[in-house]
Scaffold this active site. Structure first.
Site, PDB file in Angstrom:
ATOM      1  CB  SER A  82       3.457  10.466  10.579  1.00  0.00           C
ATOM      2  OG  SER A  82       2.078   9.649  10.504  1.00  0.00           O
ATOM      3  CB  CYS A 136      12.714   9.313   8.678  1.00  0.00           C
ATOM      4  SG  CYS A 136      13.861   7.762   8.025  1.00  0.00           S
ATOM      5  CE  LYS A 144      -1.925   2.977   1.863  1.00  0.00           C
ATOM      6  NZ  LYS A 144      -1.533   4.595   1.434  1.00  0.00           N
TER       7      LYS A 144
HETATM    8  P1  NAD Z   1       2.101   9.206   6.898  1.00  0.00           P
HETATM    9  O1  NAD Z   1       2.007   8.599   8.074  1.00  0.00           O
HETATM   10  O2  NAD Z   1       1.138  10.191   6.515  1.00  0.00           O
HETATM   11  O3  NAD Z   1       1.604   7.998   5.586  1.00  0.00           O
HETATM   12  C1  NAD Z   1       2.408   6.895   5.472  1.00  0.00           C
HETATM   13  C2  NAD Z   1       1.551   5.888   4.956  1.00  0.00           C
HETATM   14  O4  NAD Z   1       0.167   5.655   5.865  1.00  0.00           O
HETATM   15  C3  NAD Z   1       0.870   6.173   3.589  1.00  0.00           C
HETATM   16  O5  NAD Z   1       0.946   5.005   2.886  1.00  0.00           O
HETATM   17  C4  NAD Z   1      -0.556   6.811   3.970  1.00  0.00           C
HETATM   18  O6  NAD Z   1      -1.208   6.543   2.902  1.00  0.00           O
HETATM   19  C5  NAD Z   1      -0.884   6.170   4.985  1.00  0.00           C
HETATM   20  N1  NAD Z   1      -1.813   6.882   5.827  1.00  0.00           N
HETATM   21  C6  NAD Z   1      -1.683   8.334   6.149  1.00  0.00           C
HETATM   22  N2  NAD Z   1      -2.471   8.660   7.026  1.00  0.00           N
HETATM   23  C7  NAD Z   1      -3.350   7.730   7.363  1.00  0.00           C
HETATM   24  C8  NAD Z   1      -4.374   7.365   8.314  1.00  0.00           C
HETATM   25  N3  NAD Z   1      -5.009   8.438   8.759  1.00  0.00           N
HETATM   26  N4  NAD Z   1      -4.828   5.978   8.530  1.00  0.00           N
HETATM   27  C9  NAD Z   1      -4.169   5.136   7.669  1.00  0.00           C
HETATM   28  N5  NAD Z   1      -3.210   5.230   7.071  1.00  0.00           N
HETATM   29  C10 NAD Z   1      -2.842   6.550   6.917  1.00  0.00           C
HETATM   30  O7  NAD Z   1       3.635   9.545   6.347  1.00  0.00           O
HETATM   31  P2  NAD Z   1       4.094  10.475   5.233  1.00  0.00           P
HETATM   32  O8  NAD Z   1       3.791  11.794   5.267  1.00  0.00           O
HETATM   33  O9  NAD Z   1       3.903   9.717   4.068  1.00  0.00           O
HETATM   34  O10 NAD Z   1       5.657  10.265   5.470  1.00  0.00           O
HETATM   35  C11 NAD Z   1       6.290  11.025   6.271  1.00  0.00           C
HETATM   36  C12 NAD Z   1       6.595  10.447   7.709  1.00  0.00           C
HETATM   37  O11 NAD Z   1       7.477   9.232   7.510  1.00  0.00           O
HETATM   38  C13 NAD Z   1       7.540  11.185   8.635  1.00  0.00           C
HETATM   39  O12 NAD Z   1       7.125  11.214   9.832  1.00  0.00           O
HETATM   40  C14 NAD Z   1       8.883  10.258   8.581  1.00  0.00           C
HETATM   41  O13 NAD Z   1       9.902  10.678   9.819  1.00  0.00           O
HETATM   42  C15 NAD Z   1       8.425   9.257   8.611  1.00  0.00           C
HETATM   43  N6  NAD Z   1       9.544   8.160   7.938  1.00  0.00           N
HETATM   44  C16 NAD Z   1       9.941   7.373   8.952  1.00  0.00           C
HETATM   45  C17 NAD Z   1      11.171   6.682   8.101  1.00  0.00           C
HETATM   46  C18 NAD Z   1      11.651   5.511   9.135  1.00  0.00           C
HETATM   47  O14 NAD Z   1      12.300   4.602   8.825  1.00  0.00           O
HETATM   48  N7  NAD Z   1      11.413   5.603  10.542  1.00  0.00           N
HETATM   49  C19 NAD Z   1      11.531   6.518   6.772  1.00  0.00           C
HETATM   50  C20 NAD Z   1      10.657   7.370   6.148  1.00  0.00           C
HETATM   51  C21 NAD Z   1       9.720   8.377   6.603  1.00  0.00           C
END
Ligand code: NAD
Length: 511
Positions: free
Chosen positions: A240, A295, A187
């Site tokens: 996130s 990240c 996804k």
């Molecule tokens: P996000 O949490 O908004 O989205 C991540 C995934 O979850 C996506 O596929 C999105 O469609 C889905 N999603 C979003 N909101 C949702 C909800 N309410 N319910 C269910 N699914 C949902 O994150 P983003 O904005 O795409 O990415 C940035 C974040 O990712 C930052 O916080 C960053 O630090 C983190 N990140 C972490 C790592 C790591 O390895 N720790 C690596 C890359 C990014």
């Protein structure tokens, strides 16, 4: 199969629609069931992606479940040959993937290429799957008793991934899951479908059987359906902290194995004896690379014992030389923010930092590119005199905003890092080997750089943080990844020899 890379088009023209990928083919979708994808450099619609829900999730999970027994039983060498073919295709198409990432995400082309190459490392690791899956064999654990162990796949694995690494992050998950013999539903983020689609097409070309690798686009509804689906066995989430916590709690409650790798606020500690040119380069590269949307970016620079007075002008001088523009243009250092909403959020964070009393040394808010007036551009911002009680110190901004924190001692700096709600990556800059050694032993953050600003471990090692940066017991990739996506079986064997049978005994068996 020919690979078609859709080219950007005007909003008034028809734009390509990326369908879900289920059972080895793209699913046709009606345009009214899709949402727009924007080019962050121009603000124009360049593609559309479907919004999947329970029906599409069920179709993908069912395809993966059907494909599972045959994939699990495929001889390891045959399985690894598919991985070698895929590795070769990804390498040959690395620039195509990078171009699509730059178009959808906005990061510069060299940065996007770097991401593909770091993803490739984990695919290469997965090519060695026969060795990674080897078990132990121990004769004589008791009298005429032997033991052996082996690992088996779990079933259907799911990857839920963020916008910021459309190739590297999924390439840290699906090669390991599928190398172990699981089938997959991915996804992805809907913001970056170009590279997503190409990865599916390359798997098909590599000879992966249909149904082993599936993609469902969507948001909240699709994720909820995956977390509830009875045929999903394991989930790795990257994104996130708020969403990751929900995925972890709901998925585990539903009996699934879940690992969630989440938000971050990384700090690099600079000691007075550091090579300050190196530290200034590191702070700027790490803070503003990919517009701070990484990240592992170091977004706080902790200057110990007055070193910040010397470091700050060096950082300012480097920021002044940065060129912001479309990621496709040569010589650009920093592309746009990936969405207009996120750009607004970052501006709100800068406003908040000013209101909290931090000194805004460089203000990226007024930047306007007359050549791309509708693009989501933001200049680099630098705060000084950030203090631990400020929200801009405690919370993740995920944008090109770097903050300098000043501490009197190493211990104060360490306390700030170890007491922070996040613990993903960290770094120390010093020429003192003893200080570096002390730091790696004392810091409570798993991924550590010593004079290295973005300490992403090599692709064959594990990756993951602690506290608010990760949920679950195992990291992703590497040995932990193999453990995550398999169940280990421990077999204790006796082959009775005629005339050598022990007498019946109710005593707990020993040796
Ligand atoms: P996000 O949490 O908004 O989205 C991540 C995934 O979850 C996506 O596929 C999105 O469609 C889905 N999603 C979003 N909101 C949702 C909800 N309410 N319910 C269910 N699914 C949902 O994150 P983003 O904005 O795409 O990415 C940035 C974040 O990712 C930052 O916080 C960053 O630090 C983190 N990140 C972490 C790592 C790591 O390895 N720790 C690596 C890359 C990014």
């Amino acid at each position: 199969m020919t690979i078609q890379i859709p080219s950007p088009t005007d909003a008034t023209e028809a734009v390509p629609i990326h369908g879900h990928w289920i059972d080895g083919r793209q699913v046709e979708v009606l345009v009214e069931h899709t949402g727009p994808v924007f080019d962050p450099s121009t603000g124009k619609v360049i593609a559309r992606v479907p919004r999947g829900g329970a029906v599409e999730v069920d179709a993908a999970v069912s395809a993966a479940r059907r494909a599972f027994p045959a994939w699990r039983d495929t001889p390891l060498i045959a399985r690894s040959q598919v991985f070698f073919a895929y590795r070769d295709l990804v390498y040959r198409h690395r620039e195509d993937l990078a171009r699509l990432i730059t178009r959808d995400h906005g990061k510069t082309f060299p940065d996007a290429l770097g991401e593909v190459m770091r993803g490739l490392e984990t695919i290469e690791y997965a090519c060695g799957l026969p060795s990674h899956l080897a078990g132990l064999n121990t004769p004589n654990v008791a009298t005429r008793v032997d033991a052996h162990t082996f690992r088996q796949p779990l079933g259907v694995a799911v990857a839920i991934t963020p916008f910021n690494f459309p190739a590297m992050v999924p390439m840290w998950i699906y090669p390991i899951a599928m190398a172990c013999g699981n089938t997959m539903v991915w996804k992805p983020s809907s913001h970056t479908p170009g590279a997503t689609q190409l990865q599916a097409e390359l798997w098909k070309q590599a000879g992966l059987p249909d149904g082993v690798f599936n993609i469902v686009y969507g948001g909240r509804e699709a994720v909820a359906a995956l977390l509830e689906h009875p045929d999903v066995d394991a989930i790795q989430f990257v994104g996130s902290t708020k969403v990751g916590r929900y995925v972890y709690e709901t998925g585990t409650k539903n009996g699934k194995r879940v690992g969630a790798y989440t938000g971050a606020k990384n700090a690099m500690l600079v000691l007075p004896d550091a090579d300050l040119d190196l530290a200034a380069d590191a702070a700027v590269a790490s803070g503003y690379g990919s517009a701070g949307e990484r990240c592992m970016a170091q977004t706080l620079v902790i200057g110990v014992g007055g070193v910040a007075d010397r470091l700050r002008p060096m950082i300012e001088e480097r920021i002044a030389r940065l060129r912001v523009g479309p990621g496709t243009e040569d010589g650009v250092d920093m592309g746009p923010i990936y969405s207009s909403e996120h750009r607004r959020t970052i501006i709100d964070w800068i406003d908040k930092g000013v209101a909290e009393g931090a000194e805004l040394v460089v203000d990226g808010r007024p930047l306007h590119l007359s050549s791309s007036p509708e693009g989501y551009f933001l200049g680099p911002s630098l705060f000084d005199h950030v203090t631990p009680d400020m929200e801009i110190c405690r919370e993740e901004i995920f944008g090109p905003v770097l903050g300098i924190v000043r501490t009197g001692t190493y211990d104060e700096a360490l306390e700030l890092i170890n007491g922070h709600q996040y613990g993903n990556g960290t770094a120390i800059f010093t020429m003192d080997g003893g200080a570096g050694r002390r730091f790696e032993l004392e810091v409570d953050v798993p991924m550590i750089g010593i004079n290295i600003p973005i300490p992403v471990p090599a692709g064959y090692l594990s990756f993951g943080g602690t506290r608010g940066s990760a949920f679950g017991d195992l990291k992703m990739r590497g040995e932990d990844g193999i453990r995550f996506f398999t169940q280990e079986k421990m077999v204790t064997v006796r082959w009775p020899e005629p005339g050598k049978r022990e007498k019946l005994s109710l005593v707990f068996p020993g040796n």
